[in-house]
Write an enzyme that holds these catalytic residues in place. Structure first.
Site, PDB file in Angstrom:
ATOM      1  N   SER A 266      -9.699   1.788   2.852  1.00 14.72           N
ATOM      2  CA  SER A 266      -8.835   2.519   1.955  1.00 14.72           C
ATOM      3  C   SER A 266      -7.799   1.648   1.238  1.00 14.72           C
ATOM      4  O   SER A 266      -7.208   2.094   0.252  1.00 14.72           O
ATOM      5  CB  SER A 266      -8.102   3.630   2.719  1.00 14.72           C
TER       6      SER A 266
ATOM      7  N   LYS B  55       0.851  -1.198   0.000  1.00 16.47           N
ATOM      8  CA  LYS B  55       0.000   0.000   0.000  1.00 16.47           C
ATOM      9  C   LYS B  55       0.884   1.244   0.000  1.00 16.47           C
ATOM     10  O   LYS B  55       1.881   1.292   0.719  1.00 16.47           O
ATOM     11  CB  LYS B  55      -0.903  -0.029   1.235  1.00 16.47           C
TER      12      LYS B  55
ATOM     13  N   SER C  72      -9.971  -0.483   7.051  1.00 17.05           N
ATOM     14  CA  SER C  72      -9.353  -0.318   5.729  1.00 17.05           C
ATOM     15  C   SER C  72      -8.621  -1.537   5.183  1.00 17.05           C
ATOM     16  O   SER C  72      -8.200  -1.530   4.029  1.00 17.05           O
ATOM     17  CB  SER C  72      -8.377   0.869   5.742  1.00 17.05           C
TER      18      SER C  72
END
Lengths: 486, 102
Positions: A153, A78, A177
């Site tokens: 996210s 990420k 997330s």
């Protein structure tokens, strides 16, 4: 079977037996990205050259017989995890050109194992969002239906894992997330206990809630990644000085004597899609069929989780994001001769709307005259939510719940209505407030064919228990083997 | 939504004031939109007032940890030029900013 479809444990076995090389595996994953990422948009940066270099180095390590479970495995990271020499944007214009001069602790750990970093994945800007639509660069699409969000996210990491554009991935979870995108993309995602994994080098959103964790194709892979990244780090004073067990040894068949708690309130919440309730109820039955005992529990304060979270997280964010002032790193607006004007222009151009909204909520709640009513009150409610879980874990070992109230919604559907977007995290936020671990495993599909996840929660540092229940559920079902047609 | 929708929870002036505190410039359209959206969120957050927290201590961290002390030892630090490598403007090993003192 194509090489890019392999799980970490399958690829690990083939690498160890010299049936494949990391170079072949990495090439296959890079080609897969080349072929389909135009349709999905999971990656912000693909590190093709670096990945091939790392793959060759990993093959040498394996040839010497020194391999670890992640040696030569292509991993997606990420884009809020600092990677030395590789652009790390947080999906924000503010960090568009930011190249970290150091590695996050988890990157050092992955590098020690000679894992291959295939690229950096898309996300909501500064991890603020549930849909990956708040990326400053592009939305990511759900591999199961490109008209829909992948969750957020960590939407890029989940979508990349689901569509075989990586072998395993790293995400972060401040309010759901990791778990919510894992649920929407039909992959497995684990948010560890707060402090289990070092946050050093994770770009901060809400420091008392943020936690890094694995997103993977199955439960075994999840345990393998957690083994690699967990542990105390002197560079993170909130990391826990507790020994790290071998999480893969928790993956044993049979749940005899395990008490699974069913929180009444979660199943009485308004607005939960019937297909979600049906799938989760079926999953509970499956788990009880493998020997677990069902216990009814109550989490009476859970209904205040969203409200408490949306005070605490923005307050911490408004403070954390004060560092983006155009001086030390990141974007600076040009043409300003006064320093305050420079700060204002930099922050106004560098941040997107959702980030600004949360900075303003946080600044408001912390401002003179409002602090006690908002932050003070929310911090007390947080205590009550933690006590709820503490009481619940006296009568059960794990808690079973939905992950998200609905399957993935359509791109654009909630983007103009922040409160509705926030409410889509109703089942995941309290877990971060309490700092306990939670995992999402695939447990079904809606009538439209959209994935649904089961959430399994444990007490602090009880990752082994939730992994064991998740593993038994996975082994009794086929959901984790289904792949989207991309 | 309920009848409270038309009530002003956070006025445009308040949004402007808080944006100033956070060093954010906002045009009138954004201020108006934020006033509505943040108003809805704050109204939702108001449900917290119905919780009895008389006996509840406040929690600022998810797990209990005592202070993290360490020995004060000199260790290798990051090279100065590397630390400055992302600076928007720099000179002679320093960050350059617009003039602060008039």
């Amino acid at each position: 079977m194509q090489l890019y479809e392999l799980t970490i444990h399958e690829a690990g076995r083939l690498l160890k037996n010299r049936e494949i090389t990391s170079e072949q595996l990495t090439t296959a994953v890079l080609e897969r990205i080349e072929q389909i990422d135009d349709k999905i948009g999971a990656y912000l940066t693909v590190c093709a050259d670096l990945a091939m270099e790392q793959a060759k180095a990993a093959d040498l390590v394996i040839a010497k017989g020194d391999g670890s479970p992640l040696t030569g495995i292509p991993m997606a990271i990420k884009d809020l995890i600092c990677t030395k020499g590789i652009r790390t944007t947080c999906a924000s214009a503010m960090l568009d050109q930011f190249v970290p001069p150091f590695d996050a602790t988890i990157m050092e750990k992955l590098n020690q194992q000679h894992a291959v970093m295939i690229g950096k994945t898309n996300m909501d800007e500064f991890a603020m969002g549930s849909s990956t639509e708040h990326s400053a660069f592009k939305p990511t699409r759900n591999p199961w239906d490109p008209e829909r969000i992948p969750g957020g996210s960590s939407g890029g990491s989940a979508a990349a894992t689901a569509s075989d554009m990586c072998t395993g991935a790293i995400g972060s979870d401040t309010g759901g997330s990791i778990r919510q995108p894992a649920s929407h993309c039909s992959v497995t995602g684990l948010k560890p206990t707060y402090g289990r994994v070092s946050r050093f080098g994770l770009v901060a959103f809400a420091s008392s809630l943020d936690q890094i964790g694995p997103i993977a194709k199955d439960v075994t892979d999840t345990a393998i990644i957690l083994n690699a990244i967990a542990g105390y780090d002197p560079k993170d004073s909130t990391s826990l000085p507790e020994p790290v067990p071998d999480y893969t040894s928790a993956l044993e068949k049979g749940l005899k004597g395990v008490r699974v708690g069913i929180p009444r309130e979660y199943f009485e919440t308004e607005g939960v899609d019937p297909s979600v309730l049906e799938s989760v109820e079926k999953a509970i039955s499956t788990i009880c069929d493998t020997g677990a005992e069902r216990v009814e529990i109550s989490l009476p304060q859970s209904k205040y989780g969203v409200a408490a979270y949306y005070v605490i997280a923005p307050c911490e964010a408004s403070s954390n994001l004060a560092r983006y002032d155009g001086v030390k790193y990141g974007f600076r607006a040009s043409g300003k001769t006064d320093i305050i004007d420079m700060y204002r222009a930099t922050r106004s151009k560098g941040f997107g709307a959702e980030v600004k909204r949360r900075i303003i909520i946080g600044t408001y709640c912390l401002s003179s005259g409002y602090y006690d009513a908002y932050y003070g009150k929310a911090s007390q409610v947080r205590t009550l939510i933690m006590e709820d879980y503490k009481n619940a874990f006296e009568s059960c070992d794990v808690i079973l719940a939905p992950v998200a109230p609905t399957p993935a919604f359509k791109i654009g559907e909630k983007v103009d209505d922040p409160l509705t977007m926030y409410l889509s995290d109703i089942f995941t936020l309290s877990v971060n407030l309490a700092g306990i671990p939670g995992i999402s495993v695939p447990c079904g599909f809606s009538p439209e064919g959209l994935p649904i996840g089961l959430q399994i929660l444990g007490n602090h540092l009880c990752e082994e228990k939730i992994l064991k229940v998740a593993y038994n559920f996975e082994q009794a079902t086929e959901f984790h083997n289904k792949k989207p047609a991309v | 939504m309920n009848q409270k929708q038309n009530q002003v929870i956070i006025s445009k002036e308040e949004v402007k004031h808080v944006a100033d505190l956070a060093r954010l410039d906002m045009d009138d359209t954004s201020i108006e939109l934020f006033s509505k959206q943040i108003g809805n969120i704050l109204q939702y957050i108001d449900t917290l007032t119905s919780v009895n927290t008389e006996k509840a201590a406040s929690t600022s961290h998810a797990v209990f940890l005592p202070n993290a002390f360490r020995e004060d030892e000199v260790k290798n630090h990051m090279d100065r030029n590397l630390a400055l490598s992302n600076a928007p403007e720099k000179e002679n090993g320093n960050f350059i900013v617009p003039k602060v003192i008039g």
